[in-house]
Design an enzyme around this catalytic site. Structure first.
Site, mmCIF file in Angstrom:
data_model
loop_
_atom_site.group_PDB
_atom_site.id
_atom_site.type_symbol
_atom_site.label_atom_id
_atom_site.label_comp_id
_atom_site.label_asym_id
_atom_site.label_seq_id
_atom_site.Cartn_x
_atom_site.Cartn_y
_atom_site.Cartn_z
ATOM 1 N N PHE A 143 3.559 -9.928 12.264
ATOM 2 C CA PHE A 143 4.429 -9.561 11.154
ATOM 3 C C PHE A 143 4.080 -8.192 10.552
ATOM 4 O O PHE A 143 4.890 -7.282 10.577
ATOM 5 C CB PHE A 143 4.403 -10.658 10.083
ATOM 6 C CG PHE A 143 5.068 -11.926 10.518
ATOM 7 C CD1 PHE A 143 6.401 -12.162 10.248
ATOM 8 C CD2 PHE A 143 4.359 -12.881 11.228
ATOM 9 C CE1 PHE A 143 7.033 -13.320 10.669
ATOM 10 C CE2 PHE A 143 4.973 -14.047 11.655
ATOM 11 C CZ PHE A 143 6.310 -14.274 11.383
ATOM 12 N N GLU A 144 2.896 -8.071 9.995
ATOM 13 C CA GLU A 144 2.577 -6.839 9.281
ATOM 14 C C GLU A 144 1.102 -6.511 9.479
ATOM 15 O O GLU A 144 0.250 -6.960 8.731
ATOM 16 C CB GLU A 144 2.909 -6.999 7.795
ATOM 17 C CG GLU A 144 2.869 -5.696 7.025
ATOM 18 C CD GLU A 144 3.296 -5.868 5.587
ATOM 19 O OE1 GLU A 144 4.221 -5.153 5.165
ATOM 20 O OE2 GLU A 144 2.709 -6.710 4.874
ATOM 21 N N GLN A 145 0.819 -5.731 10.492
ATOM 22 C CA GLN A 145 -0.554 -5.298 10.709
ATOM 23 C C GLN A 145 -0.611 -3.785 10.747
ATOM 24 O O GLN A 145 0.288 -3.119 11.264
ATOM 25 C CB GLN A 145 -1.134 -5.888 12.002
ATOM 26 C CG GLN A 145 -0.556 -5.364 13.283
ATOM 27 C CD GLN A 145 -1.445 -5.707 14.478
ATOM 28 O OE1 GLN A 145 -2.524 -5.149 14.621
ATOM 29 N NE2 GLN A 145 -0.996 -6.615 15.317
#
Length: 538
Positions: free
Chosen positions: A374-376
């Site tokens: 998702f959000e790295q």
């Protein structure tokens, strides 16, 4: 001469388009953002990355897309004063379903701003758009049949249920008329990657077959009418290395035909260059180009007379020798990332990095883990050489072990090695190694350097050297002359398509880059003030 691969490193599924004297190649980017790479050349020898057109949320949002999903097999064309790009955004990998959504975007120029996407269909992946000489447009894609035992990672032919054709009405911006299955493929199976072109009254169809591993091939057929029936090429396959394990270019398949202004014929294809002893393609699927000829029977053949692609082929007249840079270094002084860098999945990059917080630095904001879908915060560039060295300098002040930032050799959440600066309860600030060498499905981390080495406050220099199948990490504090090796030599070969689950388990490529995560939720930033990538030539 053209020296293959012309686009080294992760650059698969090449769709080629010529407009006047300009050539463009679009390649798949999968979960890497922005979507689709477009390279430009004027002589088929020297290529330069000029655009990634899918660059905003209205065009592409891949948060949650599994590894090896996202943008599959774009097709680039030019007609009616516009460039047309069709592509798939694949939302599922494992299991019977693919959830593959196909779209069209357009632009007046490749380097211009591209339109918001128009949705087309979801019946399968690998779309292409053919502009017929009567003004009609036709949309093609493979059809995915979920009613089989064909699971991601172990493909079976029945799931690849032929090539669909349907007319595209530009006025209403939708598909019209009947859907026809025009080509079932050869006995090799797994038919995908269709491209149509017309010559001397014949419709020529090229497809990819055999899966994108070592049985891959470009298969060719033709028909007098666009909807068939299509007769098979005398050799069935135009390009393949499947029966020639000694060939330098393996996994040859999935490409497109192009002619020069003088009528010379060429065909792109993806390929892999495996390393012994495990035949792992550590550079992923790369783009190559082959010289072709038309024979009196009206069929296209490789100029070498066979089906096996060559490393060196004749370029068009007037081409200049390609000059490959050995060292590429950035100090992050510009307001935008250098063009070779990408990040993962998100259309909201300001959440994960900034070039404006501190002059001359790339700031990564620690978000989710290094394996997040998702959000790295991970910014990286392709590995383009079998041997290379990468260096960076990071300033990072972790307060706990949930905060880590550093340098990584990265493929996906199950295949990476990372040298990270973090905090240990008794050692203080340390540098250590986090490794996930293809342990699917658990994705368990290994810690080859244990708790790591205590390091002083301030900027820390990090480096890694990859020499074919071996990786060694290094570090040093600012002001030190000598680098200190940390941990054992690691298996760099696992950072490849064939690593972990093996062939067809994933099919992107290796990256070298910078990362930060903060799973405490504090979004602790890490500042990187340079990144250097250097080919090791000896």
């Amino acid at each position: 001469m053209i020296r293959n691969p012309i686009l080294p490193g992760f650059n698969p599924d090449p769709s080629i388009c010529r407009v006047g004297d300009d050539y463009y190649i679009a390649t798949s980017t999968f979960e890497w953002y922005p979507g689709v790479q477009i390279h430009h050349s004027r002589d088929l020898v020297n290529w330069r990355l000029i655009r990634r057109p899918l660059e905003r949320a209205s065009q592409l949002d891949m948060r949650g897309n599994p590894d090896s999903c996202g943008i599959w097999a774009p097709c680039l064309s030019y007609c009616d004063g516009l460039f047309w790009l069709v592509y798939t955004d694949v939302k599922r990998f494992d299991g019977n379903f693919k959830d593959a959504h196909n779209y069209i975007v357009t632009a007046e120029g490749v380097e211009a701003t591209w339109s918001d996407p128009v949705y087309v269909n979801s019946s399968g992946f690998d779309p292409s758009l053919f502009h017929d000489d009567d003004g009609r447009k036709w949309f093609l894609n493979m059809q995915w049949n979920h009613r089989t035992e064909s699971f991601g990672g172990s493909p079976k032919s029945p799931a690849f249920d032929g090539i669909l054709l349907q007319e595209w009405d530009e006025r209403t911006r939708r598909l019209v008329g009947p859907v026809k299955n025009i080509f079932a493929g050869s006995s090799l199976g797994l038919v995908e990657g269709p491209h149509l072109f017309k010559r001397d009254g014949w419709y020529y169809l090229t497809v990819a077959e055999g899966g994108t591993g070592y049985d891959h091939a470009v298969t060719m057929a033709r028909s007098r009418t666009i909807d068939g029936p299509y007769e098979m090429h005398p050799n069935v396959h135009l390009i393949t290395s499947k029966d020639h394990p000694e060939a330098a270019l393996q996994r040859a398949g999935h490409g497109q035909y192009v002619e020069t202004p003088d009528g010379e014929a060429y065909h792109t294809h993806l390929c892999g260059r495996p390393l012994p002893p495990h035949r792992r393609c550590t550079l992923g699927r790369e783009t190559a180009l082959q010289k072709c000829v038309w024979r009196e029977d009206g069929w296209l053949y490789l100029e070498n007379g066979g089906v096996v692609p060559e490393v060196t082929v004749q370029a068009p007249a007037g081409a200049s020798e390609a000059a490959e840079p050995v060292v590429i270094e950035t100090d992050f002084d510009e307001p935008a990332l250098p063009p070779e860098f990408q990040w993962l999945r998100t259309p909201v990059p300001e959440r994960i990095f900034s070039l404006g917080w501190r002059k001359g630095h790339l700031r990564l904001f620690g978000r989710e883990s290094i394996g997040s879908w998702f959000e790295q915060a991970l910014v990286a560039r392709r590995q383009e050489h079998h041997a290379f060295r990468a260096e960076t300098v990071v300033e990072f002040a972790p307060a706990g072990y949930q905060q880590v930032a550093g340098l990584t050799h990265y493929y996906n959440r199950h295949k990476f090695h990372a040298l990270g600066v973090t905090w240990h309860e008794t050692l203080g600030r340390v540098v250590t190694i986090l490794s996930c060498p293809g342990d699917y499905p658990n994705g368990r981390l290994q810690f080859p350097a244990g708790s790591g080495a205590t390091v002083p406050a301030g900027p820390l220099h990090l480096a890694m050297e990859v020499r074919q199948n071996d990786l060694q990490f290094f570090w040093k504090a600012s002001g030190q002359e000598e680098w200190t090796a940390i941990g054992p030599v690691l298996d760099a070969g696992v950072i490849s398509d064939e690593g972990g689950r093996g062939e067809h388990g994933s099919f992107t490529g290796a990256f070298a880059g910078m990362f930060a995560f903060d799973i405490s939720g504090s979004a602790l930033p890490a500042d990187f003030d340079r990144f250097r990538y250097e080919a090791i030539t000896k």
